[in-house]
Each structure stands twice: as structure tokens, then as C-alpha cells.
Design a protein around this motif. Structure first.
Motif, PDB file in Angstrom:
ATOM      1  N   ARG A  69       0.837  -1.201   0.000  1.00  0.00           N
ATOM      2  CA  ARG A  69       0.000   0.000   0.000  1.00  0.00           C
ATOM      3  C   ARG A  69       0.873   1.253   0.000  1.00  0.00           C
ATOM      4  N   ALA A  70       1.922   1.209   0.801  1.00  0.00           N
ATOM      5  CA  ALA A  70       2.814   2.367   0.874  1.00  0.00           C
ATOM      6  C   ALA A  70       3.465   2.640  -0.482  1.00  0.00           C
ATOM      7  N   LEU A  71       3.656   1.586  -1.246  1.00  0.00           N
ATOM      8  CA  LEU A  71       4.253   1.742  -2.577  1.00  0.00           C
ATOM      9  C   LEU A  71       3.200   2.074  -3.639  1.00  0.00           C
ATOM     10  N   GLY A  72       1.949   2.077  -3.225  1.00  0.00           N
ATOM     11  CA  GLY A  72       0.877   2.368  -4.180  1.00  0.00           C
ATOM     12  C   GLY A  72       0.629   1.239  -5.155  1.00  0.00           C
ATOM     13  N   ILE A  73       0.881   0.052  -4.703  1.00  0.00           N
ATOM     14  CA  ILE A  73       0.723  -1.118  -5.586  1.00  0.00           C
ATOM     15  C   ILE A  73      -0.551  -1.859  -5.222  1.00  0.00           C
ATOM     16  N   PRO A  74      -1.448  -2.027  -6.179  1.00  0.00           N
ATOM     17  CA  PRO A  74      -2.677  -2.770  -5.886  1.00  0.00           C
ATOM     18  C   PRO A  74      -2.401  -4.270  -5.767  1.00  0.00           C
ATOM     19  N   PHE A  75      -3.265  -4.930  -5.033  1.00  0.00           N
ATOM     20  CA  PHE A  75      -3.090  -6.380  -4.885  1.00  0.00           C
ATOM     21  C   PHE A  75      -4.397  -7.019  -4.470  1.00  0.00           C
ATOM     22  N   LEU A  76      -4.424  -8.340  -4.601  1.00  0.00           N
ATOM     23  CA  LEU A  76      -5.565  -9.128  -4.148  1.00  0.00           C
ATOM     24  C   LEU A  76      -5.102 -10.046  -3.038  1.00  0.00           C
ATOM     25  N   SER A  77      -5.924 -10.154  -2.014  1.00  0.00           N
ATOM     26  CA  SER A  77      -5.609 -11.077  -0.937  1.00  0.00           C
ATOM     27  C   SER A  77      -6.810 -11.111  -0.025  1.00  0.00           C
ATOM     28  N   ARG A  78      -7.274 -12.306   0.268  1.00  0.00           N
ATOM     29  CA  ARG A  78      -8.526 -12.393   0.992  1.00  0.00           C
ATOM     30  C   ARG A  78      -8.364 -12.994   2.379  1.00  0.00           C
ATOM     31  N   GLY A  79      -7.122 -13.286   2.744  1.00  0.00           N
ATOM     32  CA  GLY A  79      -6.939 -13.772   4.109  1.00  0.00           C
ATOM     33  C   GLY A  79      -6.742 -15.264   4.231  1.00  0.00           C
ATOM     34  N   ALA A  80      -6.330 -15.897   3.138  1.00  0.00           N
ATOM     35  CA  ALA A  80      -6.038 -17.329   3.188  1.00  0.00           C
ATOM     36  C   ALA A  80      -4.782 -17.600   2.362  1.00  0.00           C
ATOM     37  N   GLY A  81      -4.069 -18.637   2.739  1.00  0.00           N
ATOM     38  CA  GLY A  81      -2.866 -19.004   1.995  1.00  0.00           C
ATOM     39  C   GLY A  81      -1.658 -18.216   2.455  1.00  0.00           C
ATOM     40  N   PHE A  82      -0.592 -18.323   1.701  1.00  0.00           N
ATOM     41  CA  PHE A  82       0.697 -17.746   2.078  1.00  0.00           C
ATOM     42  C   PHE A  82       1.110 -16.604   1.154  1.00  0.00           C
ATOM     43  N   PHE A  83       0.187 -16.138   0.296  1.00  0.00           N
ATOM     44  CA  PHE A  83       0.625 -15.270  -0.796  1.00  0.00           C
ATOM     45  C   PHE A  83      -0.346 -14.119  -1.049  1.00  0.00           C
ATOM     46  N   ILE A  84       0.195 -13.110  -1.682  1.00  0.00           N
ATOM     47  CA  ILE A  84      -0.594 -11.967  -2.129  1.00  0.00           C
ATOM     48  C   ILE A  84      -0.426 -11.893  -3.642  1.00  0.00           C
ATOM     49  N   TRP A  85      -1.514 -11.684  -4.334  1.00  0.00           N
ATOM     50  CA  TRP A  85      -1.504 -11.641  -5.799  1.00  0.00           C
ATOM     51  C   TRP A  85      -1.407 -10.164  -6.181  1.00  0.00           C
ATOM     52  N   VAL A  86      -0.238  -9.802  -6.684  1.00  0.00           N
ATOM     53  CA  VAL A  86       0.128  -8.388  -6.771  1.00  0.00           C
ATOM     54  C   VAL A  86       0.041  -7.907  -8.222  1.00  0.00           C
ATOM     55  N   GLU A 133      -3.522 -12.137 -18.004  1.00  0.00           N
ATOM     56  CA  GLU A 133      -3.156 -10.720 -18.015  1.00  0.00           C
ATOM     57  C   GLU A 133      -1.692 -10.557 -17.593  1.00  0.00           C
ATOM     58  N   PRO A 134      -0.840 -10.054 -18.459  1.00  0.00           N
ATOM     59  CA  PRO A 134       0.564  -9.878 -18.061  1.00  0.00           C
ATOM     60  C   PRO A 134       0.690  -8.847 -16.946  1.00  0.00           C
ATOM     61  N   GLY A 135       1.563  -9.108 -15.986  1.00  0.00           N
ATOM     62  CA  GLY A 135       1.853  -8.102 -14.972  1.00  0.00           C
ATOM     63  C   GLY A 135       1.492  -8.481 -13.549  1.00  0.00           C
ATOM     64  N   TRP A 136       0.902  -9.665 -13.378  1.00  0.00           N
ATOM     65  CA  TRP A 136       0.592 -10.102 -12.017  1.00  0.00           C
ATOM     66  C   TRP A 136       1.744 -10.934 -11.462  1.00  0.00           C
ATOM     67  N   PHE A 137       2.009 -10.743 -10.179  1.00  0.00           N
ATOM     68  CA  PHE A 137       3.075 -11.499  -9.515  1.00  0.00           C
ATOM     69  C   PHE A 137       2.552 -12.040  -8.195  1.00  0.00           C
TER      70      PHE A 137
END
Lengths: 500, 500
Positions: free
Chosen positions: B396-413, B451-455
Motif C-alpha cells: 500500500r505504501a508503494l501504491g501497488i494494488p493487490f488481491l488477498s482475501r486472508g487465506a494461503g501464504f501469498f498476495i496476488w500483486v 493478463e501480463p503483470g501479475w506477480f
């Protein structure tokens, strides 16, 4: 060539053999010894390619045709093994239960192994063991395996960790090697009688067949022995396979041999390897009984002890702890090959054959321990020899010929004189009489022995069980078993003495 | 549809993805996350049937065509993972080494797990654990698995041990299910982005393809979310597969989802299961992150909690300890299915996927322990939540959007704004810049994201590593990394805020 029933995989044939029981065990999948893959009283069609629509029995099934074939291997084991497991012998709780002289397990050294595996040095739990690791196996383990094999195989040069791949047992290794070396439908040569479970190991995933090199018990010359493998027989089997349109990709050699308890001399090994090189065949050398040579006079030599392999890039050696350490339930096996393509391809499949990091650590601790050489092997060999002596003397007292050369856990017993017509149907009936009289054995057909009447007796068990088992065998052969419903076979046919 | 290079399996394409590194790891086969199965700058031919002569590149190879394909999967992982393992970050020994935010492992709870696995009750060694056992798994373990899943999945009725098959991990279960449910060349539907290693799990032995249900990040209505799976999309993908002549046999659902960190609601699950029933499709529900739902507000429901499964005979649930107990190296997974044909066929293959009796005993001890519910899970969830909070606040501080719903070990950035042209080539270049700046991530193409660009950013690690990793990410995105040889991409493209 191995065959499967084709018309209906949902109604598998009844198990007709003791080794099915160990082997294809439906409720228990144990030794994987032998093979009960065909109904003896029917001619079964040739094994088709996996996925062949002809194998699909019904639209209503939830399984694919190969899924039904795979399930069939399990179901076909029902009768024998279920019978055994519903009525296992226990000295206190079930003294009239079935004695198992069929499963090739070493039950003589649990005290030693349990002690060793319970030592504090075995209990390490650290992050690296709980994380994803090299699928070839942790380097610390592959280093120990290389040192271990170098020492015990008497390799002329130190073996190298990069040629080692570890996985969860010899069965997996057969499956992986079949898949990466062969196209579906191709074949490996294998001399019979042989450890029949290999049939499914190369077939279930890999869809590979076995082309049999049939051996027989007749001794044809001064320097020969019963069931002797020769290059001539290999050449003939190869020609036959070719004439049937089957492409042969390799040769499987088992030494010490199962069920013969035999070993190949260095000269024999060399001849077979040269034959394989001539035809550009891979050779899988299964040395899973390599440390179970209990007779000092047996000059066992690992293929890795040879000064020079004729075709090192096509020679792949397997070993496991199942037999030599009596730990078939621990699931540890290893490949040694100089061929890095093969090692890498097998490693790639090891994501499906991986073993726990904790077990890898334990195996490294075990293999590096001089206790093996100083305590375990001398004691194990002494116990194997004593048990072998007991059973072989019992057989001699009964006037029963047998083969056994001082390696492995079994004696290959010639009961042909108890089959008046010398048929496999009689072999099966005799096996069933043994089972009905509460002793489980393995019959020769399960090893694809071409002569009806041979049985494998496993002797690597406590003497009180051996004693009771042999009594029950004797009762059946003497026609004194309480359950013998079939007319007792004549004993007039005198077999040649093939005891060694 | 997944494709492979066809002309020469002996000269594999270079790995182009971070997940290859974890996944197809040649010297280390770890997470199996994602998939690096194609070279982005070349059009690769369709995956042929295994054994297809067209796949054979050379007569001189020692491997079969499928062996070369299997080896190719390993080799293709070379670049990325080797780079990481040659230069792993270590706080003391190699502080400038690579930080791994790519492998989906929970590194937050080794202290808890190590303590539990080191207790005296774990150290049992007895003969039955060292002998051949039921290939479905020891009964004592299957009983504990049934109780465990009944409790943690909130099953409306007690689950039954006879529906449980245990084996050495989820990878093996995918391999076995693909083989017993499908003929070679048939397909499973799978929504993308997805855990890419499944491609090889169903392909290497089973020769099964995946038919993608492409999802995208666009939110189309009030009740929808990015990458939402709908029955309409499933129907469309099924029609497409059929139009290409591909026979679809099943649907793979992953919940909690990897890489989205998403869960399916009971209503969604029900819809997908009804869709599958309508088309007589098997459903494999992978719930391997089921106990890693660290956000209490997430209403996660196991498929086994549903009052009634639409087609229980075609619904097969998998779980493992790799993720929820942070023990990917322990190799323990389980199938739950009411279909006894499927359970039996998988069990028949378990002779190649067996795990040590000693580990089976340890797992039974672990699964029955109230310590899980009372100590481990609360602490694990608190640590996951803290780590997740840290990384999401950094983003958030970097202004980068992401998806994450509170499960698993990862954030889809969502790093799409850093790709001026929005191509997969740019995605790859960005990934490489991250790696060059010593932080390993997983790029979206490896999950077949359209979609290219997700990490995918893995956050389940110690904060000092997360901190350093995020600093390095920030350096690359700010164009301040020392190794950035490519022109910095424009940031003018403003993505929609998909943070949840």
C-alpha cells in the motif's frame, strides 16, 4: 508375455496364488512378491496398450480403462491375502492362524533394527528436513549412499553422489525407469522364474511389458545349474520378441535372484552385459538382496564391483533397505547410474516417489554407521543361516528336493512329485490345500516358472513359526491335513535331485 | 492448453519463470508452485500423446520420448532455481544473497513443529511399522485422518476411514487420480490463474492435459470479484475443449485458491459441483490450504462441510500437511472419496507413492493431538496475519494494488503499471530484474494468468527477510536497483484498484 483379462475389469478374476496375497494385496499391499495376474484355467488376451478403447468394459464406470486395469491388479489379490490377514497366526492370540511363509520379509532382526532406529541420533528434526528439497534426495543422503555402495559393493573406484537418486522403494524405481527408458508398449527381457511384482511395476504407470526368458530346471552340462541363464537363451528370447513385433528396450537382472536364491558370477554378469551392449539394451540390475548373502562360500559380486562395465551409460543399479535391513515398510530405495540423462529423468519423477526428509536423515545415519558391518550384518547372516538350515533340513527329512544357494530369504522347493499330471491347475490346488491347512506359500506360476510344481518357501522368520509352518506343510504332503478335500496326488513321480 | 516443445527434448528451453525454480527445480525440487513450461517468445506445438514418435528427437538418446519430456520439465527449471540455490540469502553468511518470496512454504512455525515432532511419543519403532502394510495407509492413520477431516472440515456426518487413502503428498495424488480417471490425452478443466505445477502432475505419468478456464481481473458487477469463477465460464471452457476435440473428464478446484488467496463460498462450490454433475465430470477439490485461513472474517467452507454433495461418487477431496503444517518435506497427503472404485485404484498405485510406516505413525500422533487446535493453529494464524499485514502495508505504501482475501501464504500483486506495453515479455524482464536484485518472486504467466503483470508474493516468512525482500522489490520498481539494465518501464498506466 504378460496378459490381462480384457472384457471386464470390474469383475476381476479370483486370485489364484499366494503371492497375490502379499503382492497385490487389496487390504494390505505387502511384499509385492510374485504375481497373480492371470486365471490359470482360461486363456487371456494379450495386454493391450493402456488407454486402448477395447479395454473399456462399461460406460457406467467411474474409472478410465487404465484405472480399471490398475484396480484389477488390486482386486485380483483379494482371496489369498484377505484370507491370510483375516486369520494371521499369533502365538498367544491365534495359534491356529495362518503361518506366512509366502511374504519375502526378514523378520529375524527387528530387535536390532528397532534398537538402532530408536537411538537419539535418529530423532533430528530441523527446518531443512521439513522443507522442499532436492527431488534426487538430500545431498547428505546421496553422499552416504555413494560411500555405502562403494564399500559394500566393493566398487573399484569411489561411487559418486551425483549418480545417486533416492526414492521410496524399488517398486517406484521400476516404475520410473520403465517410463523414462521405454515408449508405451515396449518391453524388458526378464529371465523366469522372477519376482513377479515387477510385471505391475513396469505396467501400471509405464505400460511396459515383460518378455520372458524362460529357464528350466534341467541340468545340461557339467558347468551348468538348474534355471541357468545363458546368452543363448537371451538371444532366443530377444529374437522371439522381435518376431512378435515387440520392441525390447532392456534387460532386468536380479542378483541375488528371487526366487532362486542364486547369484550371478562376475563372468556371467559380464556375458549378459556384453549381450545387452551388443543389442543396445539398457540393463536394470536389481541388487536388493545384496547384503543378504548369508553363506560365506557364495562368491557374490555386485555389478558395481566389476572393473569395467561394458556399457556404463545403459547400466542402472538398484538397491533398497526393504530386504537387507528387513524394513519393507520404511520405503527407501536408490538408483545408481552413470547416465545423467536417466538420473535426471528419474529424479523428475521423484516428485511422485519422494520420501520424508526425516526418513532421509535417519537413512543417512544408518548407512554411515559401522554398526552395520560390526554388529548387524554378522548377526543377521547368522540368523538367516540358522533359519535356512532349519528349513532345509526339514525338507531333506521329508525327501523334498530344493534349490538354495545361500542368498535371500527363500528356498525354491520342488514339489513336482505331488502333481500327478504335472499341471498348473494341480499346483494351484496344492497351494490351496496348504492355505486351507493354515500355511501360506508362493507357487511357481506367480514367478512365471514354466514347470508346474515349484514353490517358494520363505525361511527368514522365527523358528517357532517355521516349525509350525513346516509341520503343516508336511501334513498336507502326507495327506494328513484335516481340510484336504481333493484326492491326494500320487508321489510316484521321482524328481531329479536339484538340491544345491 | 498446455504445450511442450517438440523438436528436441535434449536441448530444453531456458527457464523463464521464478516458479520454475521452486517447481521444476533441477538441483532442488521444491514448491512445485507455478509452471515454466513454455518459452514465451516461441509458439510451441500442442502436447502430443506420450509415446508419440514425433516427440523422439534423436536415435542416440538413452531416453524414451516421454523420458525426454519428463527430463525437459526438470531441465527447464535450471536457470531460476539454480540461481537462487547458488546464492541463498543467509542473515549471517550471505546477507546479500537472494531472498525467496517465490516458494509457497510456511517458514513461520518451524519452532512449533520441530518441538512437536521431537516429543517422545513420535519416536515409536515397532515391527508392524517396518513391515509391508496396507497401501491405502495403516488403518490407525486412516482412522485419525477421518476424525481429523471430520472435525476441521466440519463434516455434517463423521467421515469414514475406508474412504481415506494416504500417500506421499498432493503431487502424487494428482498423478494417481489423473491416471485412474482419464485415458491418455483427455483433460481436466482448471480455472486460471492456478498452481501451475498441476500441469506436470497430471502429465508426466498420466499424459493428461489441462483445459483452462481463463478468468480475468475485471469486476463486472456488484456481487463479483476479480478472477471470479462462474458457471458460464466453465460452460464456455468445456464447449471450447469439445470443439477442439478434447474429451474433458473432470474439473480441478483449489480452495483456498493458489495464487489468489481466495476461497469459494458454499453457494459457489455448490454451483460448480452441479455444473460438473450435469456433465458427468469428476471434481478434484484441492484443499491443501484449508487450515491456513488466517483472517477470521473469511467464511471458508470445506467441500466436505456441505450438507449434500451433488455427485459424491465423482467428488474427490485432497489435503496434505505440506502447507497447513509447513512440512512440504515430510511428504504426507490424503485423498477422501466415497467412490470405492477410485479409492481402490488410487490405492493400487500407492505402492509407488507410499510413505514410511514411521512417518505414518508420527502423522497419526500429530493429527489426533488437541495441541493443533489449542496451540498450533491460533499461533500459526496470528503469525500469518502479522506477516500478511506487514507485506500488504508495504505494498500500500508503494501504491501497488493487490488481491488477498486472508487465506494461503501469498498476495496476488498487480504490477501491470510497470509494463508499458502490457506484454508477457515485459513481465519476464521485470521478474528477471527482481531476481538480479536478489529477490525471487513468481510471475503470473507461470500460473497461466491471461493478463501480463501479475506477480505472486509469498509472505509466510520471517519479518527480517520480508523487510529486505520488499526493499529490493521497491528498488527495482523505483528503478534504483544496481543491476537494472533495461529501461525502466513507464508507470503511467493506472490500474484499477483491486485490493481486497
Amino acid at each position: 508375455m504378460f496378459t490381462l483379462p480384457q472384457k471386464d475389469f470390474r469383475a476381476p478374476t479370483t486370485c489364484l496364488g499366494p503371492t497375490c496375497m502379499q503382492d497385490l494385496g487389496s487390504s494390505h499391499g505387502e511384499d509385492l512378491e510374485g504375481e497373480c495376474s492371470r486365471k490359470l484355467d482360461q486363456k487371456l488376451p494379450e495386454l493391450r496398450g493402456v488407454g486402448d478403447p477395447a479395454m473399456i468394459s462399461s460406460d457406467t464406470s467411474y474409472l478410465s480403462s487404465r484405472g480399471r486395469m490398475i484396480k484389477w491388479f488390486w482386486d485380483s489379490a483379494e482371496e489369498g491375502y484377505r484370507t491370510y490377514h483375516m486369520d494371521e497366526y499369533d502365538e498367544d492370540k491365534n495359534p491356529s492362524g495362518i503361518i506366512n511363509l509366502g511374504t519375502s520379509e526378514n523378520k529375524l532382526c527387528f530387535d536390532l533394527l528397532s534398537w538402532r532406529l530408536s537411538q537419539r541420533d535418529m530423532q533430528r528434526v530441523e527446518p531443512s528436513l521439513l522443507q522442499y528439497a532436492d527431488w534426487r534426495g538430500h545431498l547428505f543422503l546421496r553422499e552416504e549412499v555413494a560411500k555405502f555402495l562403494s564399500f559394500y559393493c566393493k566398487s573399484p573406484v569411489p561411487l559418486r553422489p551425483e549418480n545417486v537418486v533416492v526414492l521410496n522403494g524399488g517398486a517406484s524405481l521400476f516404475s520410473a525407469l520403465a517410463t523414462v527408458l521405454c515408449e508405451a508398449g515396449e518391453a524388458f527381457l526378464i529371465p523366469t522364474p522372477y519376482y513377479g511384482a515387477i510385471t505391475q511395476h513396469v505396467c501400471l504407470y509405464g505400460n511396459i511389458r515383460l518378455a520372458y526368458v524362460y529357464l528350466d530346471s534341467e541340468v545340461t552340462g557339467l558347468d551348468t545349474r538348474p534355471f541357468q541363464l545363458t546368452v543363448e537363451k537371451l538371444e532366443m528370447a530377444l529374437r522371439e520378441a522381435h518376431s512378435e513385433g515387440v520392441k525390447v528396450k532392456g534387460l532386468i537382472l536380479i542378483s541375488p535372484q528371487n526366487p532362486l536364491g542364486d547369484v550371478y558370477s562376475p563372468e556371467e554378469l559380464q556375458e549378459y552385459l556384453v549381450f545387452a551392449k551388443r543389442h543396445r539394451l539398457h540393463v536394470i540390475v536389481d541388487e536388493v538382496y545384496m547384503l543378504s548373502v548369508f553363506e560365506k562360500s557364495v562368491g557374490y559380486r555386485s555389478v558395481l564391483s566389476l572393473e569395467r562395465l561394458p556399457d556404463p551409460q545403459r547400466t542402472h543399479v538398484m538397491w533398497a533397505t526393504s530386504k537387507d535391513f528387513g524394513m519393507s515398510g520404511l520405503r527407501f530405495g536408490t538408483l545408481y547410474t552413470e547416465n545423467q540423462d536417466v538420473a535426471t529423468a528419474v529424479a523428475s519423477l521423484c516428485r511422485y516417489h519422494g520420501l520424508s526428509g526425516l526418513v532421509q536423515y535417519q537413512m543417512a545415519q544408518l548407512l554411515r554407521d559401522h554398526w552395520i558391518n560390526q554388529v548387524y550384518l554378522p548377526e543377521n547372516h547368522a540368523r538367516l543361516k540358522a533359519a535356512h538350515t532349519y528349513v532345509s533340513e526339514e525338507l531333506r527329512a521329508l525327501g523334498i528336493p530344493f534349490l538354495s544357494r545361500g542368498a535371500g530369504f527363500f528356498i525354491w522347493v520342488d514339489l513336482r512329485k505331488y502333481l500327478p499330471k504335472g499341471t498348473f491347475e494341480e499346483e494351484m490346488l496344492l497351494w490351496r490345500r496348504f492355505l486351507d491347512n493354515k500355511v501360506l506359500l508362493s507357487f511357481g506360476k506367480a514367478f512365471e516358472c514354466k514347470e508346474p510344481g515349484w514353490f517358494r518357501f520363505v525361511f527368514s522368520d522365527q523358528v517357532h513359526r517355521l516349525c509350525l509352518g513346516m509341520q503343516r506343510v508336511q501334513q498336507v504332503l502326507a495327506g494328513k491335513s484335516q481340510v484336504a478335500e481333493d484326492p491326494r496326488p500320487s508321489q510316484s513321480q521321482e524328481p531329479s535331485d536339484q538340491r544345491r
